[in-house]
Design an enzyme around this catalytic site. Sequence first.
Site, PDB file in Angstrom:
ATOM      1  N   ARG A  88       1.055  -1.084   0.148  1.00  0.00           N
ATOM      2  CA  ARG A  88      -0.074   0.086  -0.053  1.00  0.00           C
ATOM      3  C   ARG A  88       0.586   0.986   0.100  1.00  0.00           C
ATOM      4  O   ARG A  88       0.269   2.166  -0.121  1.00  0.00           O
ATOM      5  CB  ARG A  88      -0.656  -0.210   0.978  1.00  0.00           C
ATOM      6  CG  ARG A  88      -1.863  -1.376   0.981  1.00  0.00           C
ATOM      7  CD  ARG A  88      -3.121  -1.027   1.524  1.00  0.00           C
ATOM      8  NE  ARG A  88      -4.021  -1.813   1.533  1.00  0.00           N
ATOM      9  CZ  ARG A  88      -5.485  -1.694   2.144  1.00  0.00           C
ATOM     10  NH1 ARG A  88      -5.384  -0.749   3.452  1.00  0.00           N
ATOM     11  NH2 ARG A  88      -6.111  -2.187   1.921  1.00  0.00           N
ATOM     12  N   ASP A 140     -14.970  10.182  10.331  1.00  0.00           N
ATOM     13  CA  ASP A 140     -13.614   9.615   9.209  1.00  0.00           C
ATOM     14  C   ASP A 140     -12.513  10.077   9.579  1.00  0.00           C
ATOM     15  O   ASP A 140     -12.552  11.462   9.884  1.00  0.00           O
ATOM     16  CB  ASP A 140     -14.206   8.831   7.749  1.00  0.00           C
ATOM     17  CG  ASP A 140     -13.339   7.538   7.616  1.00  0.00           C
ATOM     18  OD1 ASP A 140     -14.521   6.557   7.966  1.00  0.00           O
ATOM     19  OD2 ASP A 140     -12.630   7.831   7.644  1.00  0.00           O
TER      20      ASP A 140
HETATM   21  C1  LIG Z   1     -14.547  -0.394   6.351  1.00  0.00           C
HETATM   22  S1  LIG Z   1     -14.632   0.738   6.428  1.00  0.00           S
HETATM   23  C2  LIG Z   1     -16.437   1.321   7.515  1.00  0.00           C
HETATM   24  C3  LIG Z   1     -17.723   1.746   6.995  1.00  0.00           C
HETATM   25  C4  LIG Z   1     -19.282   1.444   7.353  1.00  0.00           C
HETATM   26  N1  LIG Z   1     -18.856   2.800   8.581  1.00  0.00           N
HETATM   27  C5  LIG Z   1     -19.207   0.418   7.000  1.00  0.00           C
HETATM   28  O1  LIG Z   1     -19.106  -0.147   7.603  1.00  0.00           O
HETATM   29  O2  LIG Z   1     -19.762  -0.333   5.696  1.00  0.00           O
HETATM   30  C6  LIG Z   1     -14.256   1.034   8.198  1.00  0.00           C
HETATM   31  C7  LIG Z   1     -13.443   2.932   7.737  1.00  0.00           C
HETATM   32  O3  LIG Z   1     -13.302   3.567   9.155  1.00  0.00           O
HETATM   33  C8  LIG Z   1     -12.285   4.189   9.170  1.00  0.00           C
HETATM   34  N2  LIG Z   1     -11.473   4.514  10.135  1.00  0.00           N
HETATM   35  C9  LIG Z   1      -9.893   3.563  11.093  1.00  0.00           C
HETATM   36  N3  LIG Z   1      -9.373   4.155  12.279  1.00  0.00           N
HETATM   37  C10 LIG Z   1      -9.906   5.402  12.372  1.00  0.00           C
HETATM   38  C11 LIG Z   1      -9.915   6.023  13.174  1.00  0.00           C
HETATM   39  N4  LIG Z   1      -9.040   5.816  14.250  1.00  0.00           N
HETATM   40  N5  LIG Z   1     -10.878   7.006  13.392  1.00  0.00           N
HETATM   41  C12 LIG Z   1     -11.955   7.252  12.744  1.00  0.00           C
HETATM   42  N6  LIG Z   1     -12.155   6.437  11.212  1.00  0.00           N
HETATM   43  C13 LIG Z   1     -10.975   5.548  11.311  1.00  0.00           C
HETATM   44  C14 LIG Z   1     -11.439   4.723   8.067  1.00  0.00           C
HETATM   45  O4  LIG Z   1     -10.628   4.771   7.423  1.00  0.00           O
HETATM   46  C15 LIG Z   1     -13.284   3.471   7.139  1.00  0.00           C
HETATM   47  O5  LIG Z   1     -13.361   4.592   6.750  1.00  0.00           O
END
Ligand SMILES: C[S@@+](CC[C@H](N)C(=O)[O-])C[C@H]1O[C@@H](n2cnc3c(N)ncnc32)[C@H](O)[C@@H]1O
Length: 272
Positions: A36, A141
Amino acid sequence: MDYAISTEEFERFRRLIYDESGISLGEQKRSLLASRLSKRLRDLGFATFSEYYNRLMEDPASDEFTRMLDLISTNKTDFFREPKHFEFLRDRILPELAKAKQIRIWSSACSSGEEPYTIAMTLYDSVQNPSEWDFKILASDLSTRVLARAASGVYDEERVRDVPPEVVKRHFLRGRGSSVGNIKIKPHLGQIIRFRRLNLMDDHYPIKSPLDLIFCRNVMIYFDRPTQERLVNKFHRYLKPGGYLFIGHSESLQWVKHPFKALAPTIYQKER
Ligand SMILES: C[S@@+](CC[C@H](N)C(=O)[O-])C[C@H]1O[C@@H](n2cnc3c(N)ncnc32)[C@H](O)[C@@H]1O
């Protein structure tokens, strides 16, 4: 071709990513991390991961730092993903609030916006007179890249292939001319959502009024157990008595100490 990453370099990146985002990368994620970040190293003209690391450490508040975290996080999402939660919102939570006609929701890892827009569609489609209601959704996010996409409200038409056509008609505009193949969220949905960057690892969140519902789906899976525990206990403080927490279907709070009542495997409620 991916750059080679030494054990020491991997450890340094792993620690940095954990400290900043809570994302816990096991040893098996070494090649994932290398693949990545390799393109970024190449674009910036660095020869090794150590050079990139040193650049990041020069200014941890820089855009490059955010960009690196963007490349690491997984943003997969969908409209109406895990539909049971939206049914629960429609059938249980909204009827409970029918007198007050007010609801405050936080989509706390909203990725490119499909989750908060699905929440908004559910709100509009579940109550009799939406104009009489006070709906507010905070969508946040860590990643600025996905947030920008979310705020634009523009998606490839393919993304709504499985959404019922009448729902698409009510809530999306189809692109014409040069925008054919795209769809755009209608303004009534955007109006009730506020997007902002927020790190779940922060000690406090900029949320003043207590919430009725928090969505924290498909992100806790990347956190270790102590991080999950801290997070879930923090969420508890931001909910109203009787407020709800939804987590992803592949996640579990079984081994986490928390004060919530479990109503279903992924649905939790704060005591009234
Ligand atoms: C797999 S997506 C989930 C999206 C949505 N909640 C769903 O279930 O479809 C995970 C998201 O968590 C965010 N993320 C990861 N670490 C985070 C943090 N410490 N604080 C806020 N967001 C975070 C990532 O950027 C990503 O967009």
